[in-house]
Scaffold this motif. Structure first.
Motif, PDB file in Angstrom:
ATOM      1  N   LEU A 119       0.815  -1.216   0.000  1.00 48.53           N
ATOM      2  CA  LEU A 119       0.000   0.000   0.000  1.00 48.53           C
ATOM      3  C   LEU A 119       0.845   1.261   0.000  1.00 48.53           C
ATOM      4  CD1 LEU A 119      -2.714  -1.036   2.610  1.00 48.53           C
ATOM      5  CD2 LEU A 119      -2.900  -1.071   0.123  1.00 48.53           C
ATOM      6  N   GLN A 120       0.243   2.337  -0.505  1.00 48.27           N
ATOM      7  CA  GLN A 120       0.868   3.657  -0.451  1.00 48.27           C
ATOM      8  C   GLN A 120       0.757   4.168   0.979  1.00 48.27           C
ATOM      9  OE1 GLN A 120      -1.390   5.823  -3.309  1.00 48.27           O
ATOM     10  NE2 GLN A 120      -0.396   4.858  -5.060  1.00 48.27           N
ATOM     11  N   GLU A 121       1.540   5.184   1.302  1.00 49.22           N
ATOM     12  CA  GLU A 121       1.655   5.659   2.686  1.00 49.22           C
ATOM     13  C   GLU A 121       0.312   6.000   3.333  1.00 49.22           C
ATOM     14  OE1 GLU A 121       4.227   5.617   4.800  1.00 49.22           O
ATOM     15  OE2 GLU A 121       5.230   4.546   3.188  1.00 49.22           O
ATOM     16  N   GLY A 122      -0.571   6.705   2.644  1.00 53.34           N
ATOM     17  CA  GLY A 122      -1.858   7.097   3.220  1.00 53.34           C
ATOM     18  C   GLY A 122      -2.722   5.909   3.577  1.00 53.34           C
ATOM     19  N   LYS A 123      -2.818   4.974   2.638  1.00 53.74           N
ATOM     20  CA  LYS A 123      -3.621   3.769   2.884  1.00 53.74           C
ATOM     21  C   LYS A 123      -2.953   2.862   3.904  1.00 53.74           C
ATOM     22  CE  LYS A 123      -6.025   3.644  -1.513  1.00 53.74           C
ATOM     23  NZ  LYS A 123      -6.336   2.861  -2.706  1.00 53.74           N
ATOM     24  N   LYS A 124      -1.623   2.837   3.903  1.00 50.63           N
ATOM     25  CA  LYS A 124      -0.886   2.034   4.870  1.00 50.63           C
ATOM     26  C   LYS A 124      -1.171   2.527   6.290  1.00 50.63           C
ATOM     27  CE  LYS A 124       3.367   1.038   3.883  1.00 50.63           C
ATOM     28  NZ  LYS A 124       4.827   1.033   3.687  1.00 50.63           N
ATOM     29  N   ALA A 125      -1.141   3.848   6.474  1.00 46.32           N
ATOM     30  CA  ALA A 125      -1.393   4.423   7.796  1.00 46.32           C
ATOM     31  C   ALA A 125      -2.829   4.131   8.247  1.00 46.32           C
ATOM     32  CB  ALA A 125      -1.132   5.928   7.780  1.00 46.32           C
ATOM     33  N   ALA A 126      -3.777   4.228   7.328  1.00 45.26           N
ATOM     34  CA  ALA A 126      -5.180   3.943   7.671  1.00 45.26           C
ATOM     35  C   ALA A 126      -5.350   2.487   8.076  1.00 45.26           C
ATOM     36  CB  ALA A 126      -6.091   4.287   6.497  1.00 45.26           C
ATOM     37  N   LEU A 127      -4.716   1.573   7.366  1.00 45.51           N
ATOM     38  CA  LEU A 127      -4.803   0.156   7.701  1.00 45.51           C
ATOM     39  C   LEU A 127      -4.124  -0.117   9.042  1.00 45.51           C
ATOM     40  CD1 LEU A 127      -5.692  -2.674   6.739  1.00 45.51           C
ATOM     41  CD2 LEU A 127      -3.414  -2.935   5.776  1.00 45.51           C
ATOM     42  N   GLN A 128      -3.008   0.529   9.276  1.00 44.05           N
ATOM     43  CA  GLN A 128      -2.303   0.362  10.545  1.00 44.05           C
ATOM     44  C   GLN A 128      -3.180   0.826  11.709  1.00 44.05           C
ATOM     45  OE1 GLN A 128       0.891  -1.038  10.739  1.00 44.05           O
ATOM     46  NE2 GLN A 128       0.508  -1.078  12.931  1.00 44.05           N
ATOM     47  N   ARG A 129      -3.878   1.949  11.515  1.00 45.19           N
ATOM     48  CA  ARG A 129      -4.779   2.447  12.567  1.00 45.19           C
ATOM     49  C   ARG A 129      -5.953   1.508  12.793  1.00 45.19           C
ATOM     50  NH1 ARG A 129      -3.716   7.306   9.955  1.00 45.19           N
ATOM     51  NH2 ARG A 129      -5.654   7.170   8.792  1.00 45.19           N
ATOM     52  N   SER A 130      -6.496   0.969  11.719  1.00 44.36           N
ATOM     53  CA  SER A 130      -7.701   0.145  11.858  1.00 44.36           C
ATOM     54  C   SER A 130      -7.414  -1.272  12.333  1.00 44.36           C
ATOM     55  CB  SER A 130      -8.477   0.110  10.539  1.00 44.36           C
ATOM     56  OG  SER A 130      -7.764  -0.617   9.564  1.00 44.36           O
ATOM     57  N   MET A 131      -6.243  -1.814  12.011  1.00 41.75           N
ATOM     58  CA  MET A 131      -5.972  -3.213  12.347  1.00 41.75           C
ATOM     59  C   MET A 131      -4.744  -3.416  13.221  1.00 41.75           C
ATOM     60  SD  MET A 131      -6.827  -5.205   8.818  1.00 41.75           S
ATOM     61  CE  MET A 131      -6.850  -6.795   9.606  1.00 41.75           C
ATOM     62  N   GLY A 132      -3.966  -2.396  13.437  1.00 38.63           N
ATOM     63  CA  GLY A 132      -2.723  -2.541  14.189  1.00 38.63           C
ATOM     64  C   GLY A 132      -2.922  -3.057  15.600  1.00 38.63           C
ATOM     65  N   LEU A 133      -3.941  -2.542  16.290  1.00 38.21           N
ATOM     66  CA  LEU A 133      -4.195  -2.990  17.659  1.00 38.21           C
ATOM     67  C   LEU A 133      -4.605  -4.453  17.712  1.00 38.21           C
ATOM     68  CD1 LEU A 133      -5.956   0.092  19.289  1.00 38.21           C
ATOM     69  CD2 LEU A 133      -3.645  -0.772  19.695  1.00 38.21           C
ATOM     70  N   LYS A 134      -5.366  -4.899  16.717  1.00 40.07           N
ATOM     71  CA  LYS A 134      -5.752  -6.310  16.656  1.00 40.07           C
ATOM     72  C   LYS A 134      -4.520  -7.201  16.514  1.00 40.07           C
ATOM     73  CE  LYS A 134      -9.021  -7.606  13.882  1.00 40.07           C
ATOM     74  NZ  LYS A 134     -10.016  -7.772  12.819  1.00 40.07           N
ATOM     75  N   MET A 135      -3.581  -6.759  15.701  1.00 44.89           N
ATOM     76  CA  MET A 135      -2.371  -7.548  15.493  1.00 44.89           C
ATOM     77  C   MET A 135      -1.537  -7.602  16.776  1.00 44.89           C
ATOM     78  SD  MET A 135      -2.706  -8.668  12.479  1.00 44.89           S
ATOM     79  CE  MET A 135      -4.453  -8.441  12.260  1.00 44.89           C
ATOM     80  N   GLU A 136      -1.471  -6.479  17.485  1.00 48.77           N
ATOM     81  CA  GLU A 136      -0.748  -6.462  18.764  1.00 48.77           C
ATOM     82  C   GLU A 136      -1.450  -7.350  19.785  1.00 48.77           C
ATOM     83  OE1 GLU A 136       2.279  -5.197  19.281  1.00 48.77           O
ATOM     84  OE2 GLU A 136       2.222  -4.671  17.149  1.00 48.77           O
TER      85      GLU A 136
END
Length: 147
Positions: A119-136
């Motif tokens: 993903l490009q930076e903008g979409k990458k950041a949005a995905l990280q915000r939406s799913m990052g906590l689940k992965m942690e």
């Protein structure tokens, strides 16, 4: 042979290579295909690319929603594997269950990191915000197996 019910305006032909007659010559290329393209696009003229494509060739379109759905499915499976391993903690099956849970979590994390990498930076950041906590959360649950 393709059934005429599936292809509108077709007719049965004794030769299955020719299922329909073209209406015009606009989209009919002569054989071989590459020679006809060279005739249609002389030297110095190139096909126009979409603005999202690089000069090295077509970039495959990423279906982010489909990949996120797959990650979520694998996430749920990994949590089930962790739960089964936790239930077998004091049994002889624990090592095997824990190994399955580790493999399932690794698969989820690899899929998530792979998608982030596409993903490009903008979409990458949005995905990280939406799913990052689940992965942690998944990593933390797996860590409980080793405690």
């Amino acid at each position: 042979m393709i059934s005429s019910e599936l292809v509108p305006n077709s007719f049965k032909s004794p030769n299955p290579k020719f299922l329909h007659a073209p209406v015009s010559n606009i989209h009919t290329f002569t054989h071989p295909f590459t020679r006809s393209l060279l005739n249609r696009f002389p030297t110095g003229h190139t096909l126009r690319r979409h603005s999202t494509e690089s000069g090295s060739g077509p970039v495959p379109e990423i279906d982010v929603n489909k990949e996120v759905d797959m990650i979520n499915l694998k996430f749920a499976e990994a949590r089930e594997e962790i739960e089964m391993a936790m239930e077998s903690k004091e049994t002889v099956y624990f090592n095997e269950e824990a190994e399955c849970a580790r493999a399932a979590v690794k698969e989820v994390m690899d899929m998530f990191e792979g998608l982030l990498g596409k993903l490009q930076e903008g979409k990458k950041a949005a995905l990280q915000r939406s799913m990052g906590l689940k992965m942690e959360q998944l990593k933390a649950e797996l860590q409980q197996l080793d405690d």
